[in-house]
Design an enzyme around this catalytic site. Structure first.
Site, PDB file in Angstrom:
ATOM      1  NE  ARG A  62      -2.740 -19.253   1.659  1.00 60.72           N
ATOM      2  CZ  ARG A  62      -2.345 -18.026   1.981  1.00 60.72           C
ATOM      3  NH1 ARG A  62      -3.163 -17.238   2.551  1.00 60.72           N
ATOM      4  NH2 ARG A  62      -1.402 -17.483   1.462  1.00 60.72           N
ATOM      5  CE  LYS A 106       2.485 -14.643  -2.277  1.00 58.20           C
ATOM      6  NZ  LYS A 106       2.386 -13.824  -3.444  1.00 58.20           N
ATOM      7  NE  ARG A 155      -4.017  -1.993   2.377  1.00 53.21           N
ATOM      8  CZ  ARG A 155      -3.902  -3.632   2.121  1.00 53.21           C
ATOM      9  NH1 ARG A 155      -2.673  -4.062   1.763  1.00 53.21           N
ATOM     10  NH2 ARG A 155      -4.949  -4.083   1.991  1.00 53.21           N
ATOM     11  CB  SER A 195     -10.508  -6.884   1.851  1.00 53.73           C
ATOM     12  OG  SER A 195      -8.998  -7.161   1.906  1.00 53.73           O
ATOM     13  CD  GLN A 196      -4.939  -8.628  -2.211  1.00 53.95           C
ATOM     14  OE1 GLN A 196      -4.859  -9.173  -3.400  1.00 53.95           O
ATOM     15  NE2 GLN A 196      -4.077  -9.003  -1.349  1.00 53.95           N
ATOM     16  CG  ASP A 225      -3.464 -13.644   4.730  1.00 52.85           C
ATOM     17  OD1 ASP A 225      -3.996 -14.655   3.865  1.00 52.85           O
ATOM     18  OD2 ASP A 225      -3.210 -12.755   4.494  1.00 52.85           O
ATOM     19  CE  LYS A 229      -6.654 -15.083   1.267  1.00 50.42           C
ATOM     20  NZ  LYS A 229      -6.418 -13.481   1.391  1.00 50.42           N
TER      21      LYS A 229
END
Length: 406
Positions: free
Chosen positions: A326, A392, A15, A156-157, A295, A322
């Site tokens: 997951r 990552k 962000r 939410s991204q 997450d 994701k």
């Protein structure tokens, strides 16, 4: 008491990179996360004509409120969801044609609600394979703004990308959200926008984003709360104590609420002004809703066998889209370890047991590796088919975790 230094937040760093690129002036980002995801974001900005100087402990970004410094570019987003979702929104504020692609893993992940919203705002988005997925092209002559309806029930991204775009539009944005998952991540976005000079008004499920742009600043990145969850969980299952500095009661990241889950299950937790401490104890079973901190679902799943009763995790459907599915990945690996597991559309239930050594199928997902590394503290012999995928978000994870475990 053991102190652990956690690298900067991935979510906050991404962000901050968007905000710095969009701001008027040069922004200094202090202690940003250096990982494959954030390096990919920075490389994307460079390809788009932004100035990014990466030094040790500080990155400086030259902002361009009018959009990219080029009228065309090709950007490879690697595995980064924030890169793949935020940069197409950023270039919409400029002028030109921009092409985006990503890894096979990221190509599978959806961004349809975002591409639909951008089209509603007059931006031409062409997907070259499956609609709502990478690869795609964005052709734009700026965004006037207006009203848009968004489904953020998978990520939410999508909402964050539009919120960040809003001040760069001519008239601002009015975003009506029909569904929202991982709401605390939106609170991160709103707080960070305030730090760059923009106040978003919210009325229920509608967000009013004013035009006018951002102001450059000096911004410190707080430690990653999702990454901290592995060390908090490690303390919880080993009876040890760990303190993470820089994450306290005023932390931006909602994933720090993972310690509340540990406390509910029997760990001792103290959240101070600028640090959080977890001390292990006998873990009990229970049912927890992790919709807003999904997450950290794999972290809890990986230590659930050590509880005295069943652990049921609910309302985590979005974890299926994701880096991998997951929910299924956690269930598969727990079964490999000999643990009794049941799953449904949006839940997983894990019964107590004694895990046995096995190879963990990581599916290239950093969070699967880091979560089951915690299981390995009480189960010698656990191995991973792709331990390096932690690059990552935390390239030095294995060394840091081994040092903590002693």
């Amino acid at each position: 008491m053991t102190f652990v230094e956690i690298p900067g937040s991935k979510s906050v760093t991404a962000r901050a990179l968007f905000l710095a690129a969009a701001a008027d002036g040069t922004t200094a980002l202090v202690r940003p996360l250096v990982s494959d995801d954030t390096e990919g974001f920075a490389e994307g900005l460079l390809a788009l004509g932004y100035e990014v100087a990466r030094g040790a402990g500080e990155w400086r970004v030259g902002g361009r409120p009018a959009g990219p410094g080029v009228d065309g570019a090709r950007v490879f987003c690697r595995d980064g969801a924030t890169t793949a979702r935020f940069l197409p929104a950023l270039v919409a504020a400029g002028r030109g044609t921009f092409h985006f692609d990503a890894s096979a893993q990221m190509r599978r992940r959806p961004l349809g609600p975002l591409t639909t919203a951008l089209r509603e705002l007059g931006v031409e988005v062409e997907c070259h394979g499956e609609d709502g997925h990478h690869p795609l092209s964005v052709r734009t002559d700026g965004v006037k703004g207006g009203e848009v309806t968004l489904d953020a029930g998978l990520s939410s991204q999508y909402l964050t990308a539009l919120l960040l775009l809003g001040p760069l539009t001519e008239n601002g944005l009015r975003i009506r959200v029909t569904d929202l998952v991982s709401a605390p991540y939106v609170e991160i976005t709103l707080a960070m926008m305030r730090s760059f000079g923009v106040e978003v008004e919210r009325e229920g499920n509608t967000f009013h984003v004013p035009p006018g742009g951002y102001t450059a600043t000096r911004y410190a990145i707080e430690p990653d709360a999702s990454t901290a969850s592995y060390f908090f969980a490690a303390a919880a299952v080993t009876g040890r104590e760990v303190t993470v500095r820089g994450l306290g009661r005023n932390a931006l990241q909602g994933d720090l609420r993972f310690v509340e889950v540990l406390e509910k299950l029997g760990a001792e937790v103290e959240v101070g002004a600028d640090a959080t401490t977890v001390k292990g104890g006998a873990l009990t079973g229970g049912t927890v809703n992790m919709r807003d901190i999904s997450d950290t679902m794999p972290t809890l799943a990986a230590i659930a066998p050590f509880a005295s009763g069943p652990v049921r995790i609910e309302d985590v459907y979005n974890t299926r889209v994701k880096e991998c599915d997951r929910l299924d990945a956690c269930a598969e690996n727990l079964r490999r370890l000999g643990i009794d597991v049941r799953t449904g559309r949006d839940w997983i239930e894990i019964r107590p047991g004694t895990p046995k050594a096995a190879e963990i199928a990581t599916h290239g997902d950093h969070r699967i590796v880091m979560s089951f590394a915690v299981t390995g503290l009480r189960t010698p012999g656990i191995t991973f088919d792709d331990p390096g995928c932690v690059r990552k978000t935390f390239p030095g994870f294995h060394q840091a975790f081994a040092a903590w475990a002693g």
